[in-house]
Design a protein around this motif. Structure first.
Motif, PDB file in Angstrom:
ATOM      1  N   ALA A   1      23.430   2.479  37.923  1.00  0.00           N
ATOM      2  CA  ALA A   1      24.665   3.128  37.492  1.00  0.00           C
ATOM      3  C   ALA A   1      25.156   4.127  38.543  1.00  0.00           C
ATOM      4  O   ALA A   1      26.366   4.285  38.747  1.00  0.00           O
ATOM      5  CB  ALA A   1      24.455   3.824  36.152  1.00  0.00           C
ATOM      6  N   ASP A   2      24.229   4.790  39.208  1.00  0.00           N
ATOM      7  CA  ASP A   2      24.599   5.740  40.256  1.00  0.00           C
ATOM      8  C   ASP A   2      25.305   5.027  41.402  1.00  0.00           C
ATOM      9  O   ASP A   2      26.298   5.534  41.949  1.00  0.00           O
ATOM     10  CB  ASP A   2      23.345   6.451  40.763  1.00  0.00           C
ATOM     11  N   ARG A   3      24.823   3.857  41.740  1.00  0.00           N
ATOM     12  CA  ARG A   3      25.460   3.064  42.790  1.00  0.00           C
ATOM     13  C   ARG A   3      26.874   2.658  42.381  1.00  0.00           C
ATOM     14  O   ARG A   3      27.832   2.756  43.161  1.00  0.00           O
ATOM     15  CB  ARG A   3      24.609   1.826  43.072  1.00  0.00           C
ATOM     16  N   VAL A   4      27.030   2.221  41.136  1.00  0.00           N
ATOM     17  CA  VAL A   4      28.342   1.803  40.644  1.00  0.00           C
ATOM     18  C   VAL A   4      29.302   2.987  40.593  1.00  0.00           C
ATOM     19  O   VAL A   4      30.487   2.856  40.919  1.00  0.00           O
ATOM     20  CB  VAL A   4      28.218   1.133  39.264  1.00  0.00           C
ATOM     21  N   ALA A   5      28.814   4.164  40.187  1.00  0.00           N
ATOM     22  CA  ALA A   5      29.667   5.345  40.148  1.00  0.00           C
ATOM     23  C   ALA A   5      30.249   5.630  41.532  1.00  0.00           C
ATOM     24  O   ALA A   5      31.424   6.008  41.662  1.00  0.00           O
ATOM     25  CB  ALA A   5      28.884   6.548  39.632  1.00  0.00           C
ATOM     26  N   GLY A   6      29.433   5.458  42.556  1.00  0.00           N
ATOM     27  CA  GLY A   6      29.927   5.656  43.916  1.00  0.00           C
ATOM     28  C   GLY A   6      30.995   4.654  44.300  1.00  0.00           C
ATOM     29  O   GLY A   6      32.001   5.010  44.935  1.00  0.00           O
ATOM     30  N   LEU A   7      30.816   3.397  43.913  1.00  0.00           N
ATOM     31  CA  LEU A   7      31.799   2.368  44.232  1.00  0.00           C
ATOM     32  C   LEU A   7      33.090   2.570  43.448  1.00  0.00           C
ATOM     33  O   LEU A   7      34.185   2.316  43.954  1.00  0.00           O
ATOM     34  CB  LEU A   7      31.220   0.983  43.933  1.00  0.00           C
ATOM     35  N   LEU A   8      32.963   3.045  42.207  1.00  0.00           N
ATOM     36  CA  LEU A   8      34.166   3.352  41.434  1.00  0.00           C
ATOM     37  C   LEU A   8      34.976   4.451  42.114  1.00  0.00           C
ATOM     38  O   LEU A   8      36.213   4.387  42.171  1.00  0.00           O
ATOM     39  CB  LEU A   8      33.783   3.784  40.016  1.00  0.00           C
ATOM     40  N   ALA A   9      34.293   5.455  42.636  1.00  0.00           N
ATOM     41  CA  ALA A   9      34.994   6.538  43.323  1.00  0.00           C
ATOM     42  C   ALA A   9      35.749   6.013  44.544  1.00  0.00           C
ATOM     43  O   ALA A   9      36.845   6.494  44.867  1.00  0.00           O
ATOM     44  CB  ALA A   9      34.000   7.622  43.735  1.00  0.00           C
ATOM     45  N   GLU A  10      35.190   5.009  45.211  1.00  0.00           N
ATOM     46  CA  GLU A  10      35.828   4.445  46.405  1.00  0.00           C
ATOM     47  C   GLU A  10      37.148   3.767  46.085  1.00  0.00           C
ATOM     48  O   GLU A  10      38.022   3.660  46.953  1.00  0.00           O
ATOM     49  CB  GLU A  10      34.887   3.449  47.084  1.00  0.00           C
ATOM     50  N   VAL A  11      37.311   3.272  44.848  1.00  0.00           N
ATOM     51  CA  VAL A  11      38.568   2.610  44.480  1.00  0.00           C
ATOM     52  C   VAL A  11      39.440   3.520  43.608  1.00  0.00           C
ATOM     53  O   VAL A  11      40.353   3.065  42.919  1.00  0.00           O
ATOM     54  CB  VAL A  11      38.309   1.259  43.763  1.00  0.00           C
ATOM     55  N   GLY A  12      39.142   4.824  43.637  1.00  0.00           N
ATOM     56  CA  GLY A  12      39.988   5.789  42.951  1.00  0.00           C
ATOM     57  C   GLY A  12      39.655   6.022  41.496  1.00  0.00           C
ATOM     58  O   GLY A  12      40.466   6.580  40.760  1.00  0.00           O
ATOM     59  N   LEU A  13      38.459   5.615  41.070  1.00  0.00           N
ATOM     60  CA  LEU A  13      38.053   5.791  39.673  1.00  0.00           C
ATOM     61  C   LEU A  13      36.883   6.769  39.595  1.00  0.00           C
ATOM     62  O   LEU A  13      35.833   6.476  39.011  1.00  0.00           O
ATOM     63  CB  LEU A  13      37.671   4.441  39.041  1.00  0.00           C
ATOM     64  N   ALA A  14      37.070   7.936  40.182  1.00  0.00           N
ATOM     65  CA  ALA A  14      36.026   8.955  40.154  1.00  0.00           C
ATOM     66  C   ALA A  14      35.857   9.501  38.743  1.00  0.00           C
ATOM     67  O   ALA A  14      36.740   9.381  37.901  1.00  0.00           O
ATOM     68  CB  ALA A  14      36.374  10.079  41.122  1.00  0.00           C
ATOM     69  N   ALA A  15      34.694  10.108  38.476  1.00  0.00           N
ATOM     70  CA  ALA A  15      34.381  10.723  37.183  1.00  0.00           C
ATOM     71  C   ALA A  15      34.572   9.756  36.021  1.00  0.00           C
ATOM     72  O   ALA A  15      35.347  10.008  35.100  1.00  0.00           O
ATOM     73  CB  ALA A  15      35.209  11.977  36.968  1.00  0.00           C
ATOM     74  N   PRO A  16      33.880   8.603  36.039  1.00  0.00           N
ATOM     75  CA  PRO A  16      33.982   7.688  34.906  1.00  0.00           C
ATOM     76  C   PRO A  16      33.424   8.324  33.635  1.00  0.00           C
ATOM     77  O   PRO A  16      32.612   9.250  33.694  1.00  0.00           O
ATOM     78  CB  PRO A  16      33.122   6.490  35.338  1.00  0.00           C
ATOM     79  N   LEU A  17      33.859   7.813  32.492  1.00  0.00           N
ATOM     80  CA  LEU A  17      33.358   8.280  31.201  1.00  0.00           C
ATOM     81  C   LEU A  17      31.988   7.640  30.961  1.00  0.00           C
ATOM     82  O   LEU A  17      31.869   6.414  30.921  1.00  0.00           O
ATOM     83  CB  LEU A  17      34.328   7.903  30.080  1.00  0.00           C
ATOM     84  N   LEU A  18      30.969   8.474  30.807  1.00  0.00           N
ATOM     85  CA  LEU A  18      29.595   7.991  30.719  1.00  0.00           C
ATOM     86  C   LEU A  18      29.232   7.646  29.278  1.00  0.00           C
ATOM     87  O   LEU A  18      29.372   8.475  28.376  1.00  0.00           O
ATOM     88  CB  LEU A  18      28.638   9.054  31.263  1.00  0.00           C
ATOM     89  N   VAL A  19      28.741   6.423  29.080  1.00  0.00           N
ATOM     90  CA  VAL A  19      28.255   5.975  27.783  1.00  0.00           C
ATOM     91  C   VAL A  19      26.767   5.674  27.915  1.00  0.00           C
ATOM     92  O   VAL A  19      26.372   4.797  28.686  1.00  0.00           O
ATOM     93  CB  VAL A  19      28.995   4.715  27.297  1.00  0.00           C
ATOM     94  N   VAL A  20      25.938   6.430  27.205  1.00  0.00           N
ATOM     95  CA  VAL A  20      24.496   6.216  27.218  1.00  0.00           C
ATOM     96  C   VAL A  20      24.129   5.417  25.970  1.00  0.00           C
ATOM     97  O   VAL A  20      24.281   5.904  24.848  1.00  0.00           O
ATOM     98  CB  VAL A  20      23.723   7.545  27.256  1.00  0.00           C
ATOM     99  N   ASN A  21      23.662   4.205  26.174  1.00  0.00           N
ATOM    100  CA  ASN A  21      23.318   3.316  25.071  1.00  0.00           C
ATOM    101  C   ASN A  21      21.799   3.306  24.860  1.00  0.00           C
ATOM    102  O   ASN A  21      21.030   3.530  25.788  1.00  0.00           O
ATOM    103  CB  ASN A  21      23.825   1.901  25.383  1.00  0.00           C
TER     104      ASN A  21
END
Length: 275
Positions: A156-176
């Motif tokens: 998830a940490d890796r994906v968060a970084g990639l999201l930031a690269e496409v302008g989707l920083a600070a995603p809403l975190l869902v812990v399942n």
């Protein structure tokens, strides 16, 4: 918690099996139950699952590739949910390569849907390959789903970084699949641990719930099952997504056990994980 004033959300995760499709289907159904017009988009070309989660697999006629290739209109491809009149579903193709829908195609589809729907939720493939990038580039904001497991949080940490690269920083975190009993003994990360490691605030915390398995097998979104604890948590998350005040439930404080420190080492690349 401040929720983005957006319409198009990608629901994504670092690894498969963490409940991403459960979250997409449940949130979509909950938002529709509140009276919002919702479009759910399956972006996992070749491996679609959202139709099964919604119980709509027998009603699929066209898919997103048919739309892209001009074999049908977007309206014709949408499947209306049989329980909720304001919930619609755009299937992915099962027998096509993931490159059959480009990021530009998906962006256009979502933009057109956003003209008619209050919320567009895109169920992204797990991982970081073409399908993820296609789904992410079509979105205005992201929900990042993970379980409180070291491997899932590291991905998830890796994906968060990639999201930031496409302008989707600070995603809403869902812990399942939060496990309070194991948190108390220090044998599981808590949602607070996960949030600290990812440097994100928890948007929703879903407890481990056997009813979620039952719902999945029945093609019923968990938010339509009043006996589902995960469904109740997702209904509260839907209220927050719609801008209604609704607190994120607290979980027990961690007792310890060194899991958070071990996870921190993995995220820094200092420790090799034991598989």
């Amino acid at each position: 918690m401040n929720v983005p004033d957006k319409r198009v959300f990608v629901v994504t995760s670092g690894k498969g099996g963490v409940g991403k499709t459960l979250v997409a289907a449940g949130l979509g159904a909950a938002l529709a139950s509140l009276g919002h017009r919702v479009a759910l988009v399956d972006a996992d070309t070749g491996l679609r699952k959202l139709d099964v989660a919604l119980g709509l697999e027998n009603r699929v006629v066209y898919d997103s590739v048919d739309v892209v290739r001009g074999r049908c209109s977007l309206r014709e491809a949408l499947v209306r949910d049989k329980r909720l009149g304001t919930l619609y579903f755009l299937p992915a193709a099962q027998r096509e390569d993931k490159t059959a829908v480009s990021p530009e195609d998906m962006r256009e589809i979502c933009a057109r849907l956003a003209e008619s729907f209050d919320f567009v939720l895109v169920d992204s493939p797990a991982g970081i390959e073409h399908g993820f990038r296609t789904a992410a580039r079509a979105a205005e904001a992201a929900l990042l789903v993970t379980t409180p497991d070291i491997a899932a949080v590291r991905d998830a940490d890796r994906v968060a970084g990639l999201l930031a690269e496409v302008g989707l920083a600070a995603p809403l975190l869902v812990v399942n699949r939060a496990r309070p009993r194991l948190e108390r003994t220090g044998d599981s990360l808590s949602p607070e641990d996960v949030a600290e490691a990812l440097r994100l605030r928890p948007f929703a915390v879903l407890p481990e719930d056997e009813r979620a398995v039952v719902c999945g097998n029945r093609g019923l979104p968990v938010t339509l099952d009043p006996a589902s604890a995960a469904g109740r948590a997702l209904r509260a998350a839907a209220l927050r997504l719609a801008g209604e005040p609704c607190a994120v439930p607290r979980t027990p404080n961690r007792k310890g056990g060194g899991l958070l420190g071990r996870l921190a080492g993995f995220l820094k690349g200092e420790v090799a994980p034991e598989w």
